[in-house]
Design a protein around this motif. Structure first.
Motif, mmCIF file in Angstrom:
data_model
loop_
_atom_site.group_PDB
_atom_site.id
_atom_site.type_symbol
_atom_site.label_atom_id
_atom_site.label_comp_id
_atom_site.label_asym_id
_atom_site.label_seq_id
_atom_site.Cartn_x
_atom_site.Cartn_y
_atom_site.Cartn_z
ATOM 1 N N UNK A 222 25.657 35.641 -28.090
ATOM 2 C CA UNK A 222 24.963 36.448 -27.076
ATOM 3 C C UNK A 222 23.702 35.723 -26.591
ATOM 4 N N UNK A 223 22.994 35.097 -27.525
ATOM 5 C CA UNK A 223 21.798 34.338 -27.171
ATOM 6 C C UNK A 223 22.143 33.196 -26.207
ATOM 7 N N UNK A 224 23.261 32.498 -26.503
ATOM 8 C CA UNK A 224 23.695 31.393 -25.644
ATOM 9 C C UNK A 224 24.141 31.895 -24.277
ATOM 10 N N UNK A 225 24.816 33.038 -24.262
ATOM 11 C CA UNK A 225 25.299 33.601 -22.995
ATOM 12 C C UNK A 225 24.132 34.035 -22.106
ATOM 13 N N UNK A 226 23.114 34.634 -22.714
ATOM 14 C CA UNK A 226 21.955 35.100 -21.936
ATOM 15 C C UNK A 226 21.187 33.949 -21.301
ATOM 16 N N UNK A 227 21.342 32.756 -21.856
ATOM 17 C CA UNK A 227 20.668 31.589 -21.289
ATOM 18 C C UNK A 227 21.378 31.064 -20.033
ATOM 19 N N UNK A 228 22.615 31.488 -19.837
ATOM 20 C CA UNK A 228 23.374 31.022 -18.670
ATOM 21 C C UNK A 228 22.796 31.622 -17.390
ATOM 22 N N UNK A 229 22.743 30.825 -16.342
ATOM 23 C CA UNK A 229 22.149 31.269 -15.077
ATOM 24 C C UNK A 229 23.113 32.123 -14.255
ATOM 25 N N UNK A 230 24.393 31.795 -14.315
ATOM 26 C CA UNK A 230 25.385 32.502 -13.507
ATOM 27 C C UNK A 230 25.893 33.748 -14.236
ATOM 28 N N UNK A 231 25.814 34.893 -13.546
ATOM 29 C CA UNK A 231 26.334 36.132 -14.141
ATOM 30 C C UNK A 231 27.852 36.075 -14.288
ATOM 31 N N UNK A 232 28.505 35.403 -13.333
ATOM 32 C CA UNK A 232 29.947 35.239 -13.427
ATOM 33 C C UNK A 232 30.330 34.391 -14.614
ATOM 34 N N UNK A 233 29.512 33.358 -14.876
ATOM 35 C CA UNK A 233 29.748 32.498 -16.035
ATOM 36 C C UNK A 233 29.567 33.252 -17.329
ATOM 37 N N UNK A 234 28.577 34.140 -17.364
ATOM 38 C CA UNK A 234 28.349 34.953 -18.566
ATOM 39 C C UNK A 234 29.549 35.835 -18.861
ATOM 40 N N UNK A 235 30.031 36.512 -17.807
ATOM 41 C CA UNK A 235 31.170 37.427 -17.989
ATOM 42 C C UNK A 235 32.415 36.666 -18.424
ATOM 43 N N UNK A 236 32.658 35.513 -17.797
ATOM 44 C CA UNK A 236 33.842 34.721 -18.132
ATOM 45 C C UNK A 236 33.769 34.195 -19.559
ATOM 46 N N UNK A 237 32.588 33.742 -19.959
ATOM 47 C CA UNK A 237 32.407 33.200 -21.314
ATOM 48 C C UNK A 237 32.594 34.285 -22.362
#
Length: 314
Positions: A222-237
């Motif tokens: 979750x910590x790594x996902x929150x660092x992602x800039x793209x919301x689409x990338x977060x959802x996909x990951x």
């Protein structure tokens, strides 16, 4: 014969669902259906992973072993349930009961460790994607899987040796549909407090340890996902973890409810319902969860079925 008189028990009687004779046929059909779906689903998942190069990555390597464990421990339990329902009750030898107890415990314990390994795999894949092929190379993957099997087998040896070295009384009727710890302890003639302390203590430590590893892995994910800039990338990951999270919630949620709740509040009928869920329903659901929520598996399934249809038409 008095309860405190020791006898050499050579066979046990699984009473199963004898309290509900009118439900024996519907239950037989239901369990047979569940077993066939579980067996076909898990064996099918293993075959799909083996035949497609696209699925030749650590996540699916671990998933193939999860499917193997589900197929094995449902096969340890369900055929005996079917036999019990067909005959009303089932006579099982002492050695067969011990073997069933050992193999079921080994498969279930190994699955706990494997689910923890799979959580760690997702953490490495998401948090360190560039290092993932090196960090999770075939040697590491095999070491983690072998470690899961060794830990599972060790726990099963401990539980089985502690349980089946206890003296049993003349009452050999088990008010259950397979040889599980709680109903077996009710047949012993001696004080089981020391045995229960050893089994429960180590069992709880292992369960809580597995849960801790999974929680830490997902907190880091979750910590790594929150660092992602793209919301689409977060959802996909995060969607790549959805199947594993669902399997973990079902397995550990049922396990914790079954073994970690207060024993004074337990009833045999409640235990039977919960046991049916994690011995019959979960092995059937796991391949469905991973196939329905996984694009790669669905694509591979379409490829394989397409090839089969072409070969049949030729």
């Amino acid at each position: 014969m008095a309860k405190n008189n020791l006898t050499t028990v050579i066979e046990l009687i699984l009473m199963g669902f004898t309290d509900y004779p009118k439900l024996e046929i519907p239950l037989f059909v239901m369990f047979l259906s569940f077993y066939l779906v579980a067996l076909l689903g898990n064996v099918g998942m293993i075959i799909l992973i083996q035949v497609d190069v696209q699925l030749n990555i650590p996540m699916y390597f671990f998933l193939s072993h999860l499917s193997l464990l589900d197929a094995c421990y449902s096969s340890v339990i369900i055929p005996r349930i079917l036999a019990t329902l067909a005959k009303g009750k089932m006579v099982i030898s002492y050695s067969q009961c011990a073997a069933q107890f050992f193999f079921f415990t080994a498969c279930a314990a190994t699955e706990r460790f494997l689910l923890s390994v799979m959580a760690y795999d997702r953490y490495v894949a998401i948090s360190k994607p560039l290092l993932y092929p090196v960090a999770m190379n075939p040697r590491v993957c095999w070491s983690l899987v072998v470690g899961a099997y060794v830990c599972g087998m060790s726990g099963a040896i401990l539980r089985t040796s502690c349980t089946f070295t206890l003296p049993f009384c003349d009452n050999n009727q088990i008010n259950f549909f397979f040889c599980d710890l709680s109903p077996l302890l009710k047949l012993t003639c001696s004080d089981t407090i020391n045995t229960e302390i050893v089994i429960v203590f180590f069992g709880n430590i292992v369960i809580l340890g597995n849960v801790f590893v999974i929680l830490i892995s997902y907190l880091l994910i979750i910590k790594a996902i929150l660092r992602m800039k793209s919301s689409g990338g977060r959802a996909k990951t995060f969607s790549t973890c959805a199947s594993h999270l669902t399997a973990v919630a079902l397995f550990f949620g049922t396990l914790i409810f079954m073994y970690l709740r207060n024993s004074s509040g337990k009833s045999p009928e409640e235990d039977k319902v919960v046991s049916v869920f994690y011995t019959v329903v979960i092995p059937m659901l796991n391949p469905l969860i991973y196939s329905l929520r996984n694009k790669d598996v669905k694509v591979t399934f379409k490829k394989v079925t397409g090839r089969f249809q072409v070969s049949q038409s030729m």
